[in-house]
Motif scaffolding. Structure first.
Motif, PDB file in Angstrom:
ATOM      1  N   SER A 186       0.830  -1.198   0.000  1.00 47.63           N
ATOM      2  CA  SER A 186       0.000   0.000   0.000  1.00 47.63           C
ATOM      3  C   SER A 186       0.870   1.254   0.000  1.00 47.63           C
ATOM      4  CB  SER A 186      -0.931   0.013   1.201  1.00 47.63           C
ATOM      5  OG  SER A 186      -0.191   0.311   2.365  1.00 47.63           O
ATOM      6  N   SER A 230       0.216  11.990   6.506  1.00 43.86           N
ATOM      7  CA  SER A 230      -1.047  12.018   7.229  1.00 43.86           C
ATOM      8  C   SER A 230      -2.179  12.447   6.301  1.00 43.86           C
ATOM      9  CB  SER A 230      -0.946  12.970   8.405  1.00 43.86           C
ATOM     10  OG  SER A 230      -0.595  14.252   7.936  1.00 43.86           O
ATOM     11  N   ARG A 247      -2.286  12.145   3.127  1.00 42.16           N
ATOM     12  CA  ARG A 247      -2.495  11.081   2.164  1.00 42.16           C
ATOM     13  C   ARG A 247      -3.448  10.037   2.734  1.00 42.16           C
ATOM     14  NH1 ARG A 247      -0.746   5.771   2.236  1.00 42.16           N
ATOM     15  NH2 ARG A 247       0.094   4.901   0.302  1.00 42.16           N
ATOM     16  N   ASP A 248      -3.152   9.582   3.978  1.00 38.76           N
ATOM     17  CA  ASP A 248      -3.987   8.541   4.568  1.00 38.76           C
ATOM     18  C   ASP A 248      -5.408   9.035   4.807  1.00 38.76           C
ATOM     19  OD1 ASP A 248      -1.834   6.930   4.476  1.00 38.76           O
ATOM     20  OD2 ASP A 248      -1.264   7.176   6.572  1.00 38.76           O
ATOM     21  N   GLU A 249      -5.498  10.290   5.241  1.00 36.45           N
ATOM     22  CA  GLU A 249      -6.823  10.853   5.480  1.00 36.45           C
ATOM     23  C   GLU A 249      -7.625  10.895   4.175  1.00 36.45           C
ATOM     24  OE1 GLU A 249      -6.736  15.028   6.617  1.00 36.45           O
ATOM     25  OE2 GLU A 249      -8.655  15.129   5.541  1.00 36.45           O
ATOM     26  N   ILE A 267      -7.133   9.090   1.426  1.00 35.36           N
ATOM     27  CA  ILE A 267      -7.443   7.740   0.952  1.00 35.36           C
ATOM     28  C   ILE A 267      -8.709   7.238   1.643  1.00 35.36           C
ATOM     29  CG2 ILE A 267      -6.681   5.332   1.103  1.00 35.36           C
ATOM     30  CD1 ILE A 267      -3.905   6.213   0.390  1.00 35.36           C
ATOM     31  N   GLU A 268      -8.819   7.556   2.917  1.00 39.53           N
ATOM     32  CA  GLU A 268     -10.001   7.140   3.656  1.00 39.53           C
ATOM     33  C   GLU A 268     -11.243   7.879   3.173  1.00 39.53           C
ATOM     34  OE1 GLU A 268     -10.851   6.682   8.373  1.00 39.53           O
ATOM     35  OE2 GLU A 268      -8.943   6.079   7.482  1.00 39.53           O
ATOM     36  N   ARG A 269     -11.084   9.184   3.002  1.00 45.82           N
ATOM     37  CA  ARG A 269     -12.262   9.966   2.578  1.00 45.82           C
ATOM     38  C   ARG A 269     -12.758   9.541   1.204  1.00 45.82           C
ATOM     39  NH1 ARG A 269     -10.885  16.189   3.582  1.00 45.82           N
ATOM     40  NH2 ARG A 269     -12.810  16.564   2.451  1.00 45.82           N
ATOM     41  N   ASP A 292     -12.370   6.639   0.014  1.00 42.74           N
ATOM     42  CA  ASP A 292     -12.719   5.228   0.095  1.00 42.74           C
ATOM     43  C   ASP A 292     -11.989   4.414  -0.978  1.00 42.74           C
ATOM     44  OD1 ASP A 292     -13.950   3.027   1.082  1.00 42.74           O
ATOM     45  OD2 ASP A 292     -15.765   3.259  -0.126  1.00 42.74           O
ATOM     46  N   ASP A 321      -8.923   1.599  -2.045  1.00 39.29           N
ATOM     47  CA  ASP A 321      -8.077   0.506  -1.561  1.00 39.29           C
ATOM     48  C   ASP A 321      -6.686   0.652  -2.175  1.00 39.29           C
ATOM     49  OD1 ASP A 321      -6.728  -1.759  -0.940  1.00 39.29           O
ATOM     50  OD2 ASP A 321      -8.274  -3.153  -1.604  1.00 39.29           O
ATOM     51  N   ASN A 376     -11.895   4.773  -9.793  1.00 39.46           N
ATOM     52  CA  ASN A 376     -10.823   4.537  -8.829  1.00 39.46           C
ATOM     53  C   ASN A 376      -9.495   5.115  -9.298  1.00 39.46           C
ATOM     54  OD1 ASN A 376     -12.025   3.325  -6.601  1.00 39.46           O
ATOM     55  ND2 ASN A 376     -12.184   1.366  -7.659  1.00 39.46           N
ATOM     56  N   LYS A 424      -9.656   8.614  -8.457  1.00 41.94           N
ATOM     57  CA  LYS A 424      -9.432   8.846  -7.021  1.00 41.94           C
ATOM     58  C   LYS A 424      -7.934   8.898  -6.722  1.00 41.94           C
ATOM     59  CE  LYS A 424     -13.528   6.369  -5.388  1.00 41.94           C
ATOM     60  NZ  LYS A 424     -13.879   5.156  -4.633  1.00 41.94           N
TER      61      LYS A 424
END
Lengths: 533, 294
Positions: free
Chosen positions: A278, B110, B112-114, B116-118, B120, B122, B134, B137
């Motif tokens: 990832s 940080s 980036r991860d936020e 990726i979550e928003r 949605d 994978d 995707n 995204k």
């Protein structure tokens, strides 16, 4: 079954429509090439005792490993010469044609989403694969027929109609076999690149299996489709069973591929795509990291291939040595040439073959830059803080290094296998070093590709034709006694015959300068032009 | 202050003129809409702004620097999302995002991860297995994870579902709140209407209209529906009236922006009982301009 094949014929017509230039061009060039070479033979090999001496030299294992088994030696007529010198080479070219066409109409179309559109229409699940095989079968049949008639009409000594039909038949059967094997590989992999790699790897393996088998083991040769077809002994014995067996094998392989095709999902391979990391590793941090990541499979795959190639030829060193010691002909006619220098010549010949093969992955890497542009992925880099020189420079640097690695790995493979069968075959250090003399010549090809990508991107694929020409001019230069200027048009034509001849620093410098100039022009052009895609 | 300025830019491909002297100006802190039909020259304009194509004539400047000559300097401060996102099939989405972020020289783990979550997403899947949405995204996460001064977005939501479109709109509003500028090319007019301060409409390589939505509306017709106590005489003869429908109790029609006052003044003589007037939607505006020159 019927349901699976609905609308095969309209699809076959579509394939013919799309390849209306490409297929005739392949057929015509193959026909002209074979007939022209055959027509030149009466002058090259006049009848008489000299021809018998030439025949004896062809029993040299070194030449057998390149050209295939020598047969019909006791009466070495033009037909036997033609089959011996030309058949294997032409078979390989026909196999390449079939691999390229088969991939184009199966896995590549699928990858691009074109098959999806077709499958949404009232079309059978197997129709596309069947249409591809149908077109290729017809193409191979027409090719075989054209070549047979062309050679038959020449009416040269020893080249009767039966033999000519066997010559054409051998080409057609080989083509069909490699079309079928490519169709099979296209079912296994998810991308056309991997399918292409498997198919060409299989062709290379067939060639090497035959090279080793022809010298040391008949069974090994029979396992190789190329070796099998050569057992027809065209123009001398005209055996039918090898062609029949190959045809049967091709049919079985086609059925197997069809079966796999109906069982798998569209756009899927046999093996499901794996998940990956990832996060990017530290190496994937710039354009160079990207190039290495994208090309790592290509580079490693080719390096292994070069190692196997070198090792295959190294493994026949003992046979070459034995041959030289036992051959009365060599003792009588060529008394001055000691056994060691025949081996030396063999090494020199192999060393001159390596750069042409090393050029392929190097060109694949630099031409990937063009492929990336066409796929619309270069703009990801250029829209960020990356200069064009950095982008092209990363591809160029990787290509240049690839050329060096391939050359060295090939020599290492050769040395490793040769020293296993013969004591002290050749000095490794000296040979490695002198083989590097070829590297700037490969870089000229890379520079040429860079120049094309930088200034005339649409012409970039022409570099492959030039590489093909250099191979032709070098490989056939002496066999067909081609004029010297043809070899002069290739970078190899200016190289000393290493390791037998010393390398002049001026030659190295001149090739190096030319390569650098070409690359610089390419970089300048690339920095100035519009990026499309 | 203008962060992006396009001055009389022309681009020819051989004999085809893709852009015929266009002008654009995007100010700091502004969300600028760039709309037009397929093949109008939107993507060509954006590629010139990115220094991927060179303008045949005219000048394109970002942050006062030349888009072609100073491309790398400019790109350190912009983020870009292409319309058709093509990614490397054998790399994962996470790898590509990290790679893009690293290319800009920044490191925003940080964020980036936020994001990726928003969105949605994978990040462990290979890009070859992503759908169009995707892939988009991936490009959006990489763009918004970057701390840029100007965001150039080329039809960024054409593959997103409505939920993700909302996330996208939030992201645009967030960067706007930070005083960043956004240049948004889009087909989705409701999105442009919601997000953009100013708009340019391009057609066949020419800017045919520019301005705030309010200004553009003045140039077009207002839809009016009126009921009066006294019967209306025919309005046909009145200047500036179009698409007239007459009922016993009133009428519905469109009226040119500059004639609106006159018409309302005239109608008031007949004792207006009800009056509805609607400004033209962007869609009507769009249609008006596209059909106009056919």
């Amino acid at each position: 079954m019927r349901q699976l094949l609905v609308n095969t014929f309209p699809l076959a017509r579509l394939i013919l429509r799309r390849d209306r230039v490409q297929i005739p061009l392949w057929l015509l060039s193959l026909l002209l090439f074979t007939v022209a070479v055959a027509a030149a033979f009466p002058e090259l090999y006049p009848a008489g005792p000299e021809r018998q001496i030439i025949a004896q030299t062809f029993t040299n294992p070194a030449l057998i490993s390149m050209l295939g088994p020598a047969y019909g030696i006791h009466n070495y007529h033009l037909g036997a010469i033609m089959a011996h010198q030309m058949l294997l080479f032409t078979m390989v070219v026909v196999a390449i044609m079939n691999i390229l066409l088969a991939i184009k109409h199966t896995r590549r179309d699928e990858e691009r989403g074109r098959i999806e559109v077709i499958r949404s229409l009232p079309v059978g699940r197997l129709a596309n694969a069947a249409a591809t095989m149908l077109v290729l079968a017809c193409t191979n049949a027409v090719l075989g027929l054209l070549v047979s008639i062309g050679l038959g009409l020449l009416g040269l000594e020893g080249m009767d109609w039966t033999g000519s039909f066997f010559f054409g038949g051998a080409l057609a059967v080989t083509g069909l076999f490699f079309a079928a094997s490519t169709l099979f590989f296209a079912q296994l992999t998810e991308t056309s690149r991997t399918a292409m790699a498997y198919s060409f790897g299989f062709l290379g393996l067939s060639f090497l299996l035959r090279a080793v088998g022809d010298i040391s083991s008949e069974t090994l040769s029979l396992l190789s489709p190329l070796g099998l077809v050569l057992r027809a002994q065209v123009y001398v014995e005209n055996h039918f069973w090898p062609l029949g067996t190959a045809l049967l094998a091709a049919s079985l392989l086609t059925l197997l591929a069809f079966r796999l095709n109906t069982r798998r999902d569209l756009e899927a391979g046999l093996f499901p795509a794996k998940q990956g990391p990832s996060r990017a590793s530290r190496f994937l941090g710039g354009p160079l990291g990207l190039v290495l990541r994208l090309e790592r499979t290509t580079i490693i795959g080719w390096a292994v291939g070069m190692l196997v190639l070198g090792a295959s030829y190294g493994s026949v060193f003992a046979d070459v040595e034995d041959f030289v010691q036992s051959s009365e002909l060599y003792q009588q006619v060529l008394p001055d040439i000691a056994g060691a220098s025949i081996l030396g010549q063999f090494v020199a010949m192999l060393l001159s073959l390596l750069p042409m093969l090393a050029a392929v992955p190097a060109l694949l890497v630099i031409l990937k830059l063009r492929a990336e542009e066409k796929a619309g992925r270069t703009e990801h880099l250029l829209a960020r803080a990356v200069t064009r020189v950095q982008v092209m420079g990363s591809f160029l640097g990787t290509a240049l290094a690839t050329a060096v690695v391939m050359q060295l790995v090939g020599v290492l493979g050769l040395w490793a296998a040769a020293s296993a069968v013969v004591a002290d075959p050749f000095p490794l250090g000296h040979t490695l070093l002198s083989s590097l003399a070829y590297v700037p010549a490969v870089w000229i090809l890379v520079g040429l590709a860079a120049l094309c990508v930088g200034t005339a991107p649409k012409a970039a694929a022409l570099v492959w034709f030039y590489l093909g020409y250099t191979f032709f001019a070098d490989y056939f230069g002496s066999l067909l006694q081609l004029p010297a200027w043809m070899a002069r048009l290739t970078p190899w034509g200016h190289m000393p015959n290493v390791p037998l001849e010393a390398v002049s620093p001026w030659t190295v410098l001149a090739t190096l300068v030319l390569a650098v100039v070409l690359m610089t022009l390419g970089l300048v052009g690339y920095s100035k032009r519009d990026i499309y895609g | 202050m203008a962060v992006l300025r396009v001055n009389n830019v022309t681009k020819r491909f051989g004999h085809v003129t893709a852009l015929a002297g266009i002008n654009l100006e995007v100010n700091q802190g502004e969300v600028y809409g760039f709309i037009g039909p397929n093949g109008a020259g939107k993507t060509t304009t954006i590629r010139i702004l990115l220094g991927i194509l060179q303008a045949t004539s005219g000048s394109a400047q970002i942050f006062g620097l030349d888009a072609w000559r100073d491309a790398v300097e400019i790109h350190k401060r912009i983020a870009y999302v292409p319309g058709d996102v093509s990614l490397w099939p054998n790399l994962t989405g996470g790898e590509v995002i990290d790679f893009f972020v690293k290319l800009r020289g920044a490191n925003h783990k940080s964020r980036r991860d936020e994001l990726i979550e928003r969105f949605d997403l994978d990040p462990t899947k290979k890009c070859g297995t992503y759908s169009k949405g995707n892939r988009q995204k991936v490009a959006l996460v990489a763009a918004f994870a970057a701390d840029a001064d100007l965001y150039i977005l080329d039809e960024p939501t054409s593959g997103l579902d409505p939920l993700m479109e909302l996330v996208f709109q939030e992201c645009v509003q967030e960067v706007k709140a930070q005083g960043k500028s956004v240049f948004l090319s889009s087909h989705i007019l409701s999105e442009v209407e919601k997000l953009c301060d100013r708009v340019s409409i391009i057609r066949q390589g020419q800017i045919i209209e520019s301005g705030s939505l309010k200004e553009l509306r003045h140039l077009t017709r207002t839809r009016v529906r009126v009921e009066t106590a006294q019967p209306l005489p025919s309005l046909k003869e009145l200047p500036g009236i179009h698409d007239l429908e007459e009922f016993p109790s009133g009428a519905a029609f469109q009226v040119d922006g500059d004639k609106l006052g006159d018409v309302i003044g005239y109608l008031s003589q007949f004792q207006i009982l009800a009056l509805e007037s609607a400004p033209p939607t962007l869609e009507e505006l769009f249609m008006h301009h596209y059909k106009g020159a056919e």
